[in-house]
Design a protein around this motif. Structure first.
Motif, PDB file in Angstrom:
ATOM      1  N   ASN A 267       0.445  12.259   5.149  1.00  0.00           N
ATOM      2  CA  ASN A 267      -0.101  11.320   4.146  1.00  0.00           C
ATOM      3  C   ASN A 267      -0.133   9.871   4.293  1.00  0.00           C
ATOM      4  O   ASN A 267      -1.104   9.437   4.301  1.00  0.00           O
ATOM      5  CB  ASN A 267       0.221  11.775   2.664  1.00  0.00           C
ATOM      6  N   ALA A 268       1.291   9.601   4.592  1.00  0.00           N
ATOM      7  CA  ALA A 268       1.341   7.896   4.701  1.00  0.00           C
ATOM      8  C   ALA A 268       0.801   7.543   6.014  1.00  0.00           C
ATOM      9  O   ALA A 268       0.440   6.227   6.206  1.00  0.00           O
ATOM     10  CB  ALA A 268       2.904   7.650   4.600  1.00  0.00           C
TER      11      ALA A 268
ATOM     12  N   VAL B 195       0.802   3.850  -3.421  1.00  0.00           N
ATOM     13  CA  VAL B 195       0.162   5.089  -2.893  1.00  0.00           C
ATOM     14  C   VAL B 195       1.327   6.282  -2.864  1.00  0.00           C
ATOM     15  O   VAL B 195       1.021   7.362  -3.349  1.00  0.00           O
ATOM     16  CB  VAL B 195      -0.816   5.130  -1.649  1.00  0.00           C
ATOM     17  N   HIS B 196       2.509   5.866  -2.023  1.00  0.00           N
ATOM     18  CA  HIS B 196       3.311   6.953  -1.653  1.00  0.00           C
ATOM     19  C   HIS B 196       4.517   6.843  -2.140  1.00  0.00           C
ATOM     20  O   HIS B 196       5.569   7.793  -2.013  1.00  0.00           O
ATOM     21  CB  HIS B 196       3.486   7.016  -0.089  1.00  0.00           C
TER      22      HIS B 196
ATOM     23  N   SER C 193       0.743  -0.988  -0.024  1.00  0.00           N
ATOM     24  CA  SER C 193      -0.063   0.089   0.138  1.00  0.00           C
ATOM     25  C   SER C 193       0.814   1.285  -0.091  1.00  0.00           C
ATOM     26  O   SER C 193       0.358   2.245  -0.738  1.00  0.00           O
ATOM     27  CB  SER C 193      -0.839  -0.080   1.210  1.00  0.00           C
ATOM     28  N   LEU C 194       1.980   1.301   0.844  1.00  0.00           N
ATOM     29  CA  LEU C 194       2.757   2.448   0.813  1.00  0.00           C
ATOM     30  C   LEU C 194       3.453   3.019  -0.315  1.00  0.00           C
ATOM     31  O   LEU C 194       3.731   3.891  -0.874  1.00  0.00           O
ATOM     32  CB  LEU C 194       3.700   2.471   2.180  1.00  0.00           C
TER      33      LEU C 194
ATOM     34  N   GLU D 276       5.432  16.184   4.847  1.00  0.00           N
ATOM     35  CA  GLU D 276       4.025  16.154   4.153  1.00  0.00           C
ATOM     36  C   GLU D 276       3.956  14.655   3.771  1.00  0.00           C
ATOM     37  O   GLU D 276       2.705  14.216   4.149  1.00  0.00           O
ATOM     38  CB  GLU D 276       3.958  17.006   3.002  1.00  0.00           C
ATOM     39  N   LEU D 277       5.052  13.887   3.349  1.00  0.00           N
ATOM     40  CA  LEU D 277       5.036  12.656   3.110  1.00  0.00           C
ATOM     41  C   LEU D 277       4.387  11.587   4.276  1.00  0.00           C
ATOM     42  O   LEU D 277       3.448  11.124   4.290  1.00  0.00           O
ATOM     43  CB  LEU D 277       6.027  12.144   2.384  1.00  0.00           C
TER      44      LEU D 277
ATOM     45  N   PHE E 243       8.854   4.570   5.990  1.00  0.00           N
ATOM     46  CA  PHE E 243       7.840   5.043   6.790  1.00  0.00           C
ATOM     47  C   PHE E 243       8.215   5.282   8.162  1.00  0.00           C
ATOM     48  O   PHE E 243       8.052   6.109   8.969  1.00  0.00           O
ATOM     49  CB  PHE E 243       6.451   4.531   6.504  1.00  0.00           C
TER      50      PHE E 243
ATOM     51  N   THR F 139      -2.745   6.382   5.568  1.00  0.00           N
ATOM     52  CA  THR F 139      -2.588   5.232   4.801  1.00  0.00           C
ATOM     53  C   THR F 139      -2.394   3.830   5.708  1.00  0.00           C
ATOM     54  O   THR F 139      -3.064   2.989   5.937  1.00  0.00           O
ATOM     55  CB  THR F 139      -1.601   5.014   3.624  1.00  0.00           C
ATOM     56  N   THR F 140      -1.259   4.159   6.730  1.00  0.00           N
ATOM     57  CA  THR F 140      -0.863   3.257   7.656  1.00  0.00           C
ATOM     58  C   THR F 140      -2.138   3.044   8.933  1.00  0.00           C
ATOM     59  O   THR F 140      -2.413   2.029   9.318  1.00  0.00           O
ATOM     60  CB  THR F 140       0.405   3.439   8.346  1.00  0.00           C
TER      61      THR F 140
END
Length: 147
Positions: free
Chosen positions: A108-109, A31-32, A27-28, A104-105, A39, A112-113
């Motif tokens: 956003n991440a 998406v990122h 997922s990471l 910023e990342l 992360f 997701t987590t």
């Protein structure tokens, strides 16, 4: 407790860890553009005072060697998520600092987590999560100074 019980627990924990990492990485990454290891590194930096940590402290928090942290930081430095800093009083001390783009990342991440974590642990009672979290922290040697 028998040794087969403890071994079975450790084998199940290793399998659960591998399955979780695959899910987070997938997922990471899609998406990122980062791995779960990336992360974790960025998350520790984002939570640190002034957004930076000595590389040796970062290694301890991640459970890596100093050279492992250096290898993990290199690609993140190249894409501008972290920067190297030196200590003006001691040039031998190296810091890893999160950049504004990295911050910023992480924000956003983290969303997701949080979604993945919630999905993985749905239906697990909060008291069970607290107990398991305490056990895993004990096994990992995590305390207030190195979390």
């Amino acid at each position: 407790m028998t040794s087969s019980t403890t071994t079975d627990f450790c084998l199940r924990m290793a399998r659960a860890h591998a399955a979780m990492i695959r899910r987070f990485d997938s997922s990471l990454g899609s998406v990122h553009g980062i791995s779960f290891g990336d992360f974790q590194l960025l998350d520790h930096l984002s939570r640190a005072a002034a957004g930076r940590l000595r590389r040796v402290d970062l290694a301890e928090r991640l459970g890596l060697t100093a050279s492992g942290v250096t290898r993990a930081l290199l690609p993140l430095e190249k894409i501008g998520l972290v920067a190297r800093e030196t200590d003006p009083r001691d040039a031998r001390v190296g810091y890893a600092a999160i950049t504004p783009v990295g911050k910023e990342l992480v924000v956003n991440a983290t969303a997701t987590t949080n979604l993945i974590s919630g999905d993985l642990l749905q239906g697990v009672a909060a008291t069970d999560l607290d107990a398991m979290s305490a056990l895993l922290g004990q096994l990992a040697g995590i305390n207030a100074s190195n979390c």
